[in-house]
Structures are given as structure tokens and as C-alpha cells.
Design an enzyme around this catalytic site. Structure first.
Site, PDB file in Angstrom:
ATOM      1  N   GLU A  50       0.811  -1.226   0.000  1.00 62.76           N
ATOM      2  CA  GLU A  50       0.000   0.000   0.000  1.00 62.76           C
ATOM      3  C   GLU A  50       0.839   1.268   0.000  1.00 62.76           C
ATOM      4  OE1 GLU A  50      -0.684  -2.611   1.911  1.00 62.76           O
ATOM      5  OE2 GLU A  50      -2.809  -3.121   1.702  1.00 62.76           O
ATOM      6  N   PHE A 112     -12.004  -7.015  13.800  1.00 63.94           N
ATOM      7  CA  PHE A 112     -10.952  -7.508  12.934  1.00 63.94           C
ATOM      8  C   PHE A 112     -10.555  -6.424  11.931  1.00 63.94           C
ATOM      9  CE2 PHE A 112      -9.790  -9.695   8.901  1.00 63.94           C
ATOM     10  CZ  PHE A 112      -8.559 -10.151   9.321  1.00 63.94           C
ATOM     11  N   GLN A 113      -9.288  -6.173  11.837  1.00 63.76           N
ATOM     12  CA  GLN A 113      -8.728  -5.148  10.929  1.00 63.76           C
ATOM     13  C   GLN A 113      -9.329  -3.771  11.149  1.00 63.76           C
ATOM     14  OE1 GLN A 113      -8.670  -6.828   6.910  1.00 63.76           O
ATOM     15  NE2 GLN A 113      -6.651  -7.654   7.398  1.00 63.76           N
ATOM     16  N   LYS A 162     -17.695  -0.562   5.774  1.00 60.58           N
ATOM     17  CA  LYS A 162     -18.143  -1.536   4.787  1.00 60.58           C
ATOM     18  C   LYS A 162     -19.661  -1.503   4.571  1.00 60.58           C
ATOM     19  CE  LYS A 162     -17.509  -6.321   3.399  1.00 60.58           C
ATOM     20  NZ  LYS A 162     -16.779  -7.575   3.642  1.00 60.58           N
ATOM     21  N   MET A 478      24.337   8.784   2.737  1.00 64.67           N
ATOM     22  CA  MET A 478      24.071  10.047   3.412  1.00 64.67           C
ATOM     23  C   MET A 478      24.348   9.913   4.907  1.00 64.67           C
ATOM     24  SD  MET A 478      23.390  13.103   3.028  1.00 64.67           S
ATOM     25  CE  MET A 478      22.493  13.734   1.624  1.00 64.67           C
TER      26      MET A 478
HETATM   27  C1  LIG Z   1      18.417  14.546   2.321  1.00 62.34           C
HETATM   28  C2  LIG Z   1      17.707  15.849   2.099  1.00 62.34           C
HETATM   29  C3  LIG Z   1      18.426  17.021   1.921  1.00 62.34           C
HETATM   30  C4  LIG Z   1      17.794  18.219   1.628  1.00 62.34           C
HETATM   31  N1  LIG Z   1      18.549  19.319   1.350  1.00 62.34           N
HETATM   32  C5  LIG Z   1      17.939  20.426   0.847  1.00 62.34           C
HETATM   33  C6  LIG Z   1      18.712  21.528   0.337  1.00 62.34           C
HETATM   34  O1  LIG Z   1      19.935  21.526   0.350  1.00 62.34           O
HETATM   35  N2  LIG Z   1      18.040  22.566  -0.201  1.00 62.34           N
HETATM   36  C7  LIG Z   1      16.674  22.594  -0.277  1.00 62.34           C
HETATM   37  O2  LIG Z   1      16.133  23.543  -0.833  1.00 62.34           O
HETATM   38  N3  LIG Z   1      15.945  21.609   0.243  1.00 62.34           N
HETATM   39  C8  LIG Z   1      16.537  20.515   0.774  1.00 62.34           C
HETATM   40  N4  LIG Z   1      15.764  19.478   1.232  1.00 62.34           N
HETATM   41  C9  LIG Z   1      14.301  19.604   1.162  1.00 62.34           C
HETATM   42  C10 LIG Z   1      13.723  20.340   2.359  1.00 62.34           C
HETATM   43  O3  LIG Z   1      13.629  19.462   3.438  1.00 62.34           O
HETATM   44  C11 LIG Z   1      12.310  20.902   2.025  1.00 62.34           C
HETATM   45  O4  LIG Z   1      11.474  19.870   1.607  1.00 62.34           O
HETATM   46  C12 LIG Z   1      12.319  21.941   0.930  1.00 62.34           C
HETATM   47  O5  LIG Z   1      13.386  22.841   1.079  1.00 62.34           O
HETATM   48  C13 LIG Z   1      11.012  22.709   0.915  1.00 62.34           C
HETATM   49  O6  LIG Z   1      10.835  23.344  -0.298  1.00 62.34           O
HETATM   50  P1  LIG Z   1       9.977  24.653  -0.450  1.00 62.34           P
HETATM   51  O7  LIG Z   1      10.406  25.705   0.482  1.00 62.34           O
HETATM   52  O8  LIG Z   1       9.975  24.967  -1.899  1.00 62.34           O
HETATM   53  O9  LIG Z   1       8.516  24.281   0.067  1.00 62.34           O
HETATM   54  P2  LIG Z   1       7.411  23.219  -0.322  1.00 62.34           P
HETATM   55  O10 LIG Z   1       7.422  22.152   0.685  1.00 62.34           O
HETATM   56  O11 LIG Z   1       7.437  22.847  -1.739  1.00 62.34           O
HETATM   57  O12 LIG Z   1       6.145  24.110   0.021  1.00 62.34           O
HETATM   58  C14 LIG Z   1       5.534  24.911  -0.912  1.00 62.34           C
HETATM   59  C15 LIG Z   1       5.102  26.244  -0.320  1.00 62.34           C
HETATM   60  O13 LIG Z   1       4.349  26.894  -1.332  1.00 62.34           O
HETATM   61  C16 LIG Z   1       3.087  27.264  -0.835  1.00 62.34           C
HETATM   62  N5  LIG Z   1       2.092  27.164  -1.899  1.00 62.34           N
HETATM   63  C17 LIG Z   1       1.544  26.052  -2.415  1.00 62.34           C
HETATM   64  N6  LIG Z   1       0.637  26.348  -3.355  1.00 62.34           N
HETATM   65  C18 LIG Z   1       0.622  27.704  -3.446  1.00 62.34           C
HETATM   66  C19 LIG Z   1      -0.137  28.633  -4.226  1.00 62.34           C
HETATM   67  N7  LIG Z   1      -1.034  28.231  -5.136  1.00 62.34           N
HETATM   68  N8  LIG Z   1       0.089  29.937  -4.043  1.00 62.34           N
HETATM   69  C20 LIG Z   1       0.996  30.376  -3.131  1.00 62.34           C
HETATM   70  N9  LIG Z   1       1.728  29.538  -2.357  1.00 62.34           N
HETATM   71  C21 LIG Z   1       1.543  28.226  -2.521  1.00 62.34           C
HETATM   72  C22 LIG Z   1       2.803  26.320   0.306  1.00 62.34           C
HETATM   73  O14 LIG Z   1       1.894  26.875   1.206  1.00 62.34           O
HETATM   74  C23 LIG Z   1       4.191  26.092   0.898  1.00 62.34           C
HETATM   75  O15 LIG Z   1       4.503  27.061   1.858  1.00 62.34           O
HETATM   76  C24 LIG Z   1      16.377  18.272   1.575  1.00 62.34           C
HETATM   77  C25 LIG Z   1      15.645  17.118   1.806  1.00 62.34           C
HETATM   78  C26 LIG Z   1      16.287  15.911   2.043  1.00 62.34           C
HETATM   79  C27 LIG Z   1      15.472  14.680   2.228  1.00 62.34           C
HETATM   80  C1  LIG Z   2      12.407   5.466   5.461  1.00 60.71           C
HETATM   81  C2  LIG Z   2      13.670   6.131   5.843  1.00 60.71           C
HETATM   82  N1  LIG Z   2      14.475   5.582   6.784  1.00 60.71           N
HETATM   83  C3  LIG Z   2      15.639   6.181   7.111  1.00 60.71           C
HETATM   84  C4  LIG Z   2      16.031   7.342   6.517  1.00 60.71           C
HETATM   85  C5  LIG Z   2      17.347   8.022   6.896  1.00 60.71           C
HETATM   86  N2  LIG Z   2      18.243   8.066   5.721  1.00 60.71           N
HETATM   87  C6  LIG Z   2      18.371   9.166   4.953  1.00 60.71           C
HETATM   88  S1  LIG Z   2      19.392   8.940   3.664  1.00 60.71           S
HETATM   89  C7  LIG Z   2      19.715   7.357   4.103  1.00 60.71           C
HETATM   90  C8  LIG Z   2      20.643   6.495   3.296  1.00 60.71           C
HETATM   91  C9  LIG Z   2      20.144   6.162   1.948  1.00 60.71           C
HETATM   92  O1  LIG Z   2      20.982   5.195   1.387  1.00 60.71           O
HETATM   93  P1  LIG Z   2      20.975   4.891  -0.159  1.00 60.71           P
HETATM   94  O2  LIG Z   2      19.602   4.720  -0.641  1.00 60.71           O
HETATM   95  O3  LIG Z   2      21.925   3.794  -0.448  1.00 60.71           O
HETATM   96  O4  LIG Z   2      21.475   6.266  -0.777  1.00 60.71           O
HETATM   97  P2  LIG Z   2      22.923   6.946  -0.740  1.00 60.71           P
HETATM   98  O5  LIG Z   2      22.873   7.964   0.345  1.00 60.71           O
HETATM   99  O6  LIG Z   2      23.928   5.891  -0.493  1.00 60.71           O
HETATM  100  O7  LIG Z   2      23.028   7.572  -2.086  1.00 60.71           O
HETATM  101  C10 LIG Z   2      19.031   7.029   5.275  1.00 60.71           C
HETATM  102  C11 LIG Z   2      19.106   5.732   5.958  1.00 60.71           C
HETATM  103  C12 LIG Z   2      15.136   7.894   5.576  1.00 60.71           C
HETATM  104  N3  LIG Z   2      15.388   9.048   4.976  1.00 60.71           N
HETATM  105  N4  LIG Z   2      13.995   7.260   5.230  1.00 60.71           N
END
Ligand SMILES: Cc1cc2nc3c(=O)[nH]c(=O)nc-3n(C[C@H](O)[C@H](O)[C@H](O)COP(=O)(O)OP(=O)(O)OC[C@H]3O[C@@H](n4cnc5c(N)ncnc54)[C@H](O)[C@@H]3O)c2cc1C
Ligand SMILES: Cc1ncc(C[n+]2csc(CCOP(=O)(O)OP(=O)(O)O)c2C)c(N)n1
Ligand SMILES: [Mg+2]
Lengths: 569, 163
Positions: A50, A112-113, A162, A478
Site C-alpha cells: 500500500e 478484525f482489521q 463496509k 548520506m
Molecule cells: C536529504 C535531504 C536534503 C535536503 N537538502 C535540501 C537543500 O539543500 N536545499 C533545499 O532547498 N531543500 C533541501 N531538502 C528539502 C527540504 O527538506 C524541504 O522539503 C524543501 O526545502 C522545501 O521546499 P519549499 O520551500 O519549496 O517548500 P514546499 O514544501 O514545496 O512548500 C511549498 C510552499 O508553497 C506554498 N504554496 C503552495 N501552493 C501555493 C499557491 N497556489 N500559491 C501560493 N503559495 C503556494 C505552500 O503553502 C508552501 O509554503 C532536503 C531534503 C532531504 C530529504
Molecule cells: C524510510 C527512511 N528511513 C531512514 C532514513 C534516513 N536516511 C536518509 S538517507 C539514508 C541512506 C540512503 O541510502 P541509499 O539509498 O543507499 O542512498 P545513498 O545515500 O547511499 O546515495 C538514510 C538511511 C530515511 N530518509 N527514510
């Protein structure tokens, strides 16, 4: 017309022009599945877990401007779906989830469920409903679609017991919805917009920071016009990539924790900053106190007032729908006698070009070992920058974001807010179904890909020819990177031991598998994979095990306090 | 700072848990929350007492407004308003304490609404400080139990919160 609840649900979906429902059957939804069986307006895609149904529906939505739809059974069906719901919620993705529930009379009896679906999903949905009467189904589903896609979008869940799917009720699909408690703001405050325009025109060092909101509301065109009119630099967040064309000179790259040097510097040292559908995420601004250290005027446009002044105080808040507000701003700019100060802009760009010359994304190429960055660069070349790219979570995600230059919106799909490993393949499924015939690449890692690897089977059944590019570094890279930098090289549980033979595994599912070990073979393998238009190809790239993602801003540090390479450590 | 936030919300099952869930999920303080239907039974009105910096209170009102079932939110403490809370307090009332308790209750305009040969139940309304002072004014060892409704509030004069 008197119909059963199940019939009504399926009619409503058809009425909403739902093309695909991603789901998995079970006891509580048997009548719904029976109705799906009897018609062919709405197609069902049977996933293998799912969670993947939710991700696929989410991706369908991200890559189009439609609402994704998922269907799951009660109890474990719902709990399996939670990660997918929360992932969509964090990135504001419009979705409707229909879940089965135990019969009304059994609710609360530990049946159940049974699980308290409305309770368990409440914190990760925009809204949810429990339908207690078949006559409420149509209006509830209508509301669900309306709430999901208006205002700040998000997932909405409709829980249907259901017995309600069997009960009969008069059916009529409502033409419109009005809710006294829910009226998203569309137009921005005109006085605030005027103020913003004046600030932008008077700016000496303007900066445009655009995010996922631009993608969600399909206003890249207006954004591009704004950037060009102002002559200012533009950065995109991870969620905003593609909002402004990455190959354009005015684009300074992604910003934030792994953002470009020039983007982070410009964020910090601009004098007027306009945030366009971006929410000043903690991964984007670094240490908030450090960010606030330098005085600048901040304009923030967002449809969600709670996104404004949450982490960063702003001077000109504008609550409104981006396309409407941007239209207003562009009109005022056009009509104004003032023009941006070209001399000041010239100076600003001189500074930015100097930052750009640091070439923060350069890396040491090797003839022996495949550099992960190189794979993405080649992927971009081979697909001419025009593929849909989904990504999992980890280093590979950051490299994909940094090195694949997205010129168009809705081409880049990843989990930014929740950072959910395992989205890659299911995202690919949703995108490919929404865009049959288009090239779809899944950038993943050997860790993430194992979190929903069972979906290779779904891909076989529905002939979904993804090109899965696994940057296999045998590490949860990472995690390993943080352990190297922060935890004294103690690689606690981040080595991926006992990996399967991925190409063989892909073959076992009926797909094509390739292992690529030499830099010289990267391009050829990619070309061959994309030539096989009808095959899913799993490319297992054996990459440098200890490559790190740079630039990097460590937790708690200021945005401009960047580690640019291992030499800075 | 202490704030009195009034919320008009659809009178639907689960609406209360959305509000209380919001406070716990986001780590906001909640000192008391009262809720009951209004003269229009399709609407409920809540009074929430919360404390926090201005930034936090701003987020609280924004987040409350974001809930789909919330119709209106007002921070009553931004302007003139009245607050009342009801307390029922059961005290041991024997010997000379009976007279003394009655006297203190009178001073606070409390009413004795249940009497046995050893106990009183005193009903008291007022703002939070008044109820606290009453509890402080009687001998702690005599208090058997107390129950308070939490604060409900309303704006003064022309400040009206309705549809
Ligand atoms: C491993 C990892 C590393 C990351 N490193 C970075 C990084 O280096 N740099 C980075 O940028 N991010 C990074 N992120 C992502 C970060 O965590 C956020 O998800 C991201 O920065 C959010 O993007 P955003 O500000 O564009 O907002 P979003 O989450 O895309 O939110 C959109 C915004 O727009 C608004 N909005 C939506 N529709 C409308 C509309 N019609 N009119 C006006 N407003 C609207 C919403 O209200 C919201 O505030 C990383 C994520 C991970 C998993
Ligand atoms: C469901 C979930 N569990 C744990 C994490 C924490 N986490 C972030 S990046 C990462 C490693 C990902 O490994 P891989 O897919 O091999 O990517 P790589 O960083 O090696 O490119 C982990 C464990 C996560 N983001 N999501
Ligand atoms: Mg890895």
C-alpha cells in the site's frame, strides 16, 4: 437514482475524471472493488504494497496538475499507507485517499482489521472524513477533491465503513462546493503588492527564491517573467527545481544545506529577497539567527499564512494564490515608470559571477572508478535534459538535484519534506502512467531501492519501462557522510552488507539488468537503456563508495558557512 | 504571555480532537480549553488559554485558522474582554469551620449548593485569579476535591464573534 455506496464511490471518481486509482484490495473494500470490476472509466493499478499505492498516486499528481487517488483496505491497509500519506502531506501534494473501514456497528469494538483511521491519519492529512451514511458519500468525495486541490494542497482521506458501501442512497454528484469554514484566499492584498513592487524596483541587490509552490500552482511562466524583468538572480529549492530553467544564466542553482555556493551567498547578501512559494525550511536557511544577522527586506508570497514568519520574520507578507499575485506584480512592474537600477545590478552580478567562479560543483573525475556525479551528468546528456526524473532519498538524491539541470516544472519528483526512502520506483510508476511514452529515470541508491523493490512486479504487470539508475555505493551514503564528518568515521550500521545481485533480481522480475563498473561504460549503458523503449532497465552503477555531497552546511551553521570539498574538513 | 483565544468551529464529531491534536503535535501550551455548542447548534465555541511568545501565538492562530472546520479565530486578550470560570469545591465542614467557610464563601460571592453534616459544596464563578485566591483563602486541609471548568471569555461592547 438509488445506488449502493460502492456504486456511488466509483461514479464520483469517474465524475472527477480520475484516470487511475492506485490500490490494494481487502475485506473492507470488497464491494468497492466489485464495482471497479464492473466498469472501465476508472482504471485500477494493483501495487504490491500500500505504501507504493500512495507514492504512485502522489507522483501522478506531482507530474500533472491532477489529484492522485489511492484506495486501501482497513487496518493494515491504512497503516501501510501512512508513510505515503505523510510524504504527500509534507510536500503539499493534492491527493484523495479512500480507505475501507469495518462496519459502522463494529467501530470501537476492536473488530478484525479495525484501526482508528481518522485518528491515526489526522496529523498527516489536510483533512479527513468518516462517512456514516451512504447519502453523504457524494458530497464528501466532492469536498475531498475540492479541499485537496485548493488553497495549500494536500492529501484528504475519506474513510468508508463496509456497510455504507452496501447501503443504498439517492445519487447526485454535487456541481459545486461551498464551505463556510474553508475559503482559501486567492487575491493578494493590493497595498502589500504595491509595497513589494516598490521594494523590488528600488533594490540594489535583489534575489528571487522560488519553491515548490511555483510548481504546485503552475506559474513557472510568470516566475520566469519576473526574474527576467528584474534582472535578478534566481534560486530554486529542492522542491522548486524546474520552476525556473536551470540552464539559464540568471539561475544560480539550488540553495540550502547542499545548495550552490553562489545561491547561498546571494541569499545572505542580497538587500531585497522575494520568496515565491517557498517556506524557509530549516534545510534551506541554516541557522535562523545567522540568517537574520544581515539586514535585508524580505517579501514572502504564500497561500498559507502559517508558512509566513514561521522561521524567518518577513517585512512584506503577501497571502494569496501565486499565479494571481505574480500577475498583479508583473502588471505593476510593467506599468511603473521606474526601472531596476542597472548600475547596481551590474555590480551585484559581478559579485555573483565571482562566487560562481568557485565552481562549487566541481569534483575529481577518475578513470578507474565511477563518480556518482558523473552518472547524473551523463544521464542529463543522454536524455537531453528532458526526462522525468524521480529520486529516492540520500546522497544520490542530492547529486540528481545538483547535476541534472531541470528546465521544466513537474519533471523532478522527490520526497523533500519527509525524506522518505523508497519513493523512487513507485514515483516512477505514477509518472510513467501519467506520461506514457516519455522517458522516466529513477535515481536511487542500493539502500532506498530495497524499500519498495517489490514494485518491480507492478512495473512488469503494467509494462512500465523505467530506467532505474542505482548509484550503488554499498553504503547508506548520506548516513555514512554524516558519520564521517561528525562522528569520527564510526560507520555505525551504515554499511549495506549482503546486497542482492540487482541485475539478476531485475531479471527475476522479468526486466533487464545491467551492472556498470567502469566510467567509460556509463554513457554507453545509459544510451542502450534508453534505446530499449519498452523495457524496464535496472542499471546497477558501482560507484565510488566514499564520495561525499558538497557543498554542505552542517546543522546549526550559518548558510554561508559551507564545506566545499573534503579539503575543508 | 497569557492569551485567551476564542474559536468558532463546526460542531462535528472529531473537531475537538483536531484542535487538541494541533496543540500537542506542535508543542503549544494549553492551560485550559472549554467547548460547547453556541445558540446556533451547528457551531461550537471554544475558549483556549495558552501562553507563548508573540511569534508562537501568531502561529497558533494561523494554525487554528488552517483547520478545515474552524470558522473564526480571535485572540480576545488583544482588547477589552471578560473572562469567567466556574469552580465547584467540596470542603470538610464541621464544627467551627462551618461558619468560617460560609463567611469566606460569602466574601467571594460563592454559593453553597450542597450541604451534608460534614461537607459543603461551594460554587464560585470569577476569573482565574479570584478562584485561585479563594482556594488560597481557605485551610488547605479542609479541601476534599475541586473541579473547574476552565476559562470562557467574551469581548466587551461591540467586539462580537459570530458568523
Ligand atoms: C536529504 C535531504 C536534503 C535536503 N537538502 C535540501 C537543500 O539543500 N536545499 C533545499 O532547498 N531543500 C533541501 N531538502 C528539502 C527540504 O527538506 C524541504 O522539503 C524543501 O526545502 C522545501 O521546499 P519549499 O520551500 O519549496 O517548500 P514546499 O514544501 O514545496 O512548500 C511549498 C510552499 O508553497 C506554498 N504554496 C503552495 N501552493 C501555493 C499557491 N497556489 N500559491 C501560493 N503559495 C503556494 C505552500 O503553502 C508552501 O509554503 C532536503 C531534503 C532531504 C530529504
Ligand atoms: C524510510 C527512511 N528511513 C531512514 C532514513 C534516513 N536516511 C536518509 S538517507 C539514508 C541512506 C540512503 O541510502 P541509499 O539509498 O543507499 O542512498 P545513498 O545515500 O547511499 O546515495 C538514510 C538511511 C530515511 N530518509 N527514510
Ligand atoms: Mg547507498
Amino acid at each position: 437514482m438509488l445506488l449502493t455506496g460502492a456504486e456511488i464511490v466509483v461514479r464520483c471518481l469517474a465524475e472527477e475524471k480520475v484516470e487511475y486509482v492506485f490500490g490494494y484490495p481487502g475485506g473492507a473494500v470488497l464491494y468497492l472493488y466489485d464495482e471497479l470490476f464492473k466498469q472501465d472509466a476508472v482504471r485500477h493499478v494493483l501495487v504490491r504494497h500500500e505504501q507504493a499505492a500512495l507514492h504512485a498516486a502522489d507522483a501522478y499528481s506531482r507530474s500533472t496538475d491532477r489529484v492522485g487517488v489511492a484506495l486501501v483496505t482497513s487496518g493494515p491497509g491504512v497503516t501501510n499507507a501512512i508513510t505515503g500519506i505523510a510524504t504527500a502531506y509534507m510536500d503539499s501534494i493534492p491527493m484523495v485517499i479512500i480507505s475501507g473501514q469495518v462496519p459502522t456497528a463494529a467501530i470501537g469494538q476492536d473488530a478484525f482489521q479495525e484501526c482508528d483511521t481518522v485518528g491515526i491519519t489526522r496529523p498527516c492529512v489536510k483533512h479527513n472524513f468518516l462517512v456514516k451514511d451512504a447519502k453523504d458519500i457524494a458530497s464528501t468525495i466532492k469536498k475531498a477533491f475540492y479541499i485537496a486541490k485548493t488553497g495549500r494542497p494536500g492529501p484528504v482521506l475519506v474513510d468508508i465503513p463496509k456497510d455504507i458501501t452496501i447501503a443504498k442512497a439517492e445519487y447526485e454528484y454535487p456541481k459545486s462546493v461551498t464551505m463556510r469554514s474553508y475559503n482559501p484566499i486567492i487575491k493578494g492584498h493590493q497595498g502589500q503588492i504595491k509595497k513589494a513592487v516598490q521594494l523590488l524596483l528600488d533594490a540594489k541587490r535583489p534575489m528571487i527564491y522560488a519553491g515548490g509552490g511555483v510548481i504546485l500552482s503552475d506559474c513557472s511562466e510568470q516566475l520566469t517573467k519576473l526574474v527576467r524583468t528584474l534582472g535578478a538572480p534566481c534560486t530554486n529549492t529542492l522542491m522548486g527545481l524546474g520552476a525556473y530553467p536551470a540552464t539559464d544564466r540568471q539561475f544560480v542553482g539550488m540553495l540550502g544545506m547542499h545548495g550552490n555556493y553562489e545561491a547561498n551567498m546571494a541569499m545572505q547578501y542580497c538587500d531585497v529577497l522575494i520568496a515565491v512559494g517557498a517556506r524557509f525550511d530549516d534545510r534551506v536557511i541554516g541557522n535562523p539567527a545567522d540568517f537574520a544577522r544581515i539586514a535585508r527586506k524580505i517579501i514572502h508570497i504564500d497561500i498559507d499564512p502559517s508558512s509566513i514568519s514561521k522561521r524567518v520574520k518577513v517585512d512584506v507578507p503577501i497571502v494569496g494564490n501565486l499565479p494571481d499575485v505574480l500577475d498583479d506584480i508583473l502588471r505593476l512592474l510593467d506599468g511603473s515608470a521606474d526601472r531596476p537600477d542597472q548600475e547596481a545590478l551590474g555590480e551585484w552580478w559581478k559579485q555573483i559571477e565571482e562566487w560562481r567562479r568557485r565552481d562549487c560543483l566541481k569534483y575529481k573525475q577518475s578513470d578507474e572508478i565511477i563518480k556518482p556525479q558523473f552518472v547524473i551528468e551523463k544521464l542529463w546528456e543522454v536524455t537531453k535534459g528532458d526526462a522525468f526524473v524521480t529520486s529516492d532519498v540520500g546522497q544520490h538524491q542530492m547529486w540528481a538535484a545538483q547535476y541534472y539541470k531541470f528546465d521544466k516544472p513537474r519533471r523532478w519528483l522527490n520526497s523533500g519534506g519527509l525524506g522518505t526512502m523508497g519513493v523512487g520506483i513507485p514515483y516512477g510508476i505514477g509518472v510513467q502512467l501519467a506520461h506514457p511514452g516519455s522517458p522516466v529515470a529513477v535515481v536511487t541508491g542500493e539502500g532506498s531501492v530495497q524499500m519498495n523493490i517489490q514494485e518491480l512486479s507492478t512495473c512488469k504487470q503494467y509494462r512500465i519501462p523505467l530506467k532505474i539508475c542505482s548509484l550503488n555505493n554499498r553504503y547508506l551514503g548520506m548516513v555514512r557522510q554524516w558519520q564521517e564528518i561528525i562522528h569520527g568515521n564510526r560507520y555505525s550500521e551504515s554499511y549495506m552488507d549482503s546486497l542482492p545481485d540487482f541485475p539478476k533480481l531485475a531479471e527475476a522480475y522479468g526486466h533487464v539488468g545491467m551492472r556498470i563498473e567502469k566510467p567509460g561504460d556509463v554513457e554507453g549503458a545509459l544510451r542502450e537503456a534508453f534505446k530499449r523503449k519498452n523495457d524496464l532497465v535496472f542499471l546497477d552503477f558501482q560507484v565510488d563508495q566514499t564520495e561525499n555531497v558538497y557543498p554542505m552546511v552542517m546543522g546549526g551553521k550559518g548558510l554561508t558557512d559551507m564545506i566545499l570539498s573534503s579539503e575543508d574538513l | 504571555m497569557r492569551h485567551v483565544i476564542s474559536v468558532l468551529i463546526e460542531n462535528e464529531a472529531g473537531a475537538l480532537s483536531r484542535v487538541s491534536g494541533l496543540f500537542s503535535a506542535r508543542g503549544y501550551n494549553i492551560e485550559s480549553l472549554t467547548v460547547a455548542p453556541t445558540e446556533d447548534v451547528s457551531l461550537s465555541r471554544m475558549t483556549i488559554i495558552s501562553t507563548g511568545s508573540d511569534d508562537i501565538i501568531e502561529q497558533i492562530t494561523k494554525q487554528l485558522n488552517k483547520l478545515i472546520e474552524v470558522v473564526k479565530v480571535v485572540d480576545l486578550s488583544e482588547a477589552a474582554h471578560v473572562e469567567r470560570e466556574l469552580m465547584l469545591i467540596k470542603v470538610r465542614a464541621t464544627g467551627k469551620d462551618r461558619e468560617e467557610l460560609k463567611r469566606v464563601a460569602d466574601i467571594f460571592r460563592g454559593r453553597i449548593i450542597d450541604v451534608t453534616d460534614s461537607t459543603y459544596v461551594i460554587e464560585l464563578t470569577g476569573n482565574t485569579t479570584k478562584l485561585d485566591s479563594f482556594v488560597g483563602a481557605i485551610d488547605a486541609s479542609l479541601i476534599l476535591e475541586t473541579v473547574r471548568t476552565g476559562v470562557c471569555g467574551i469581548g466587551r461592547g461591540d467586539r462580537i464573534l459570530r458568523l
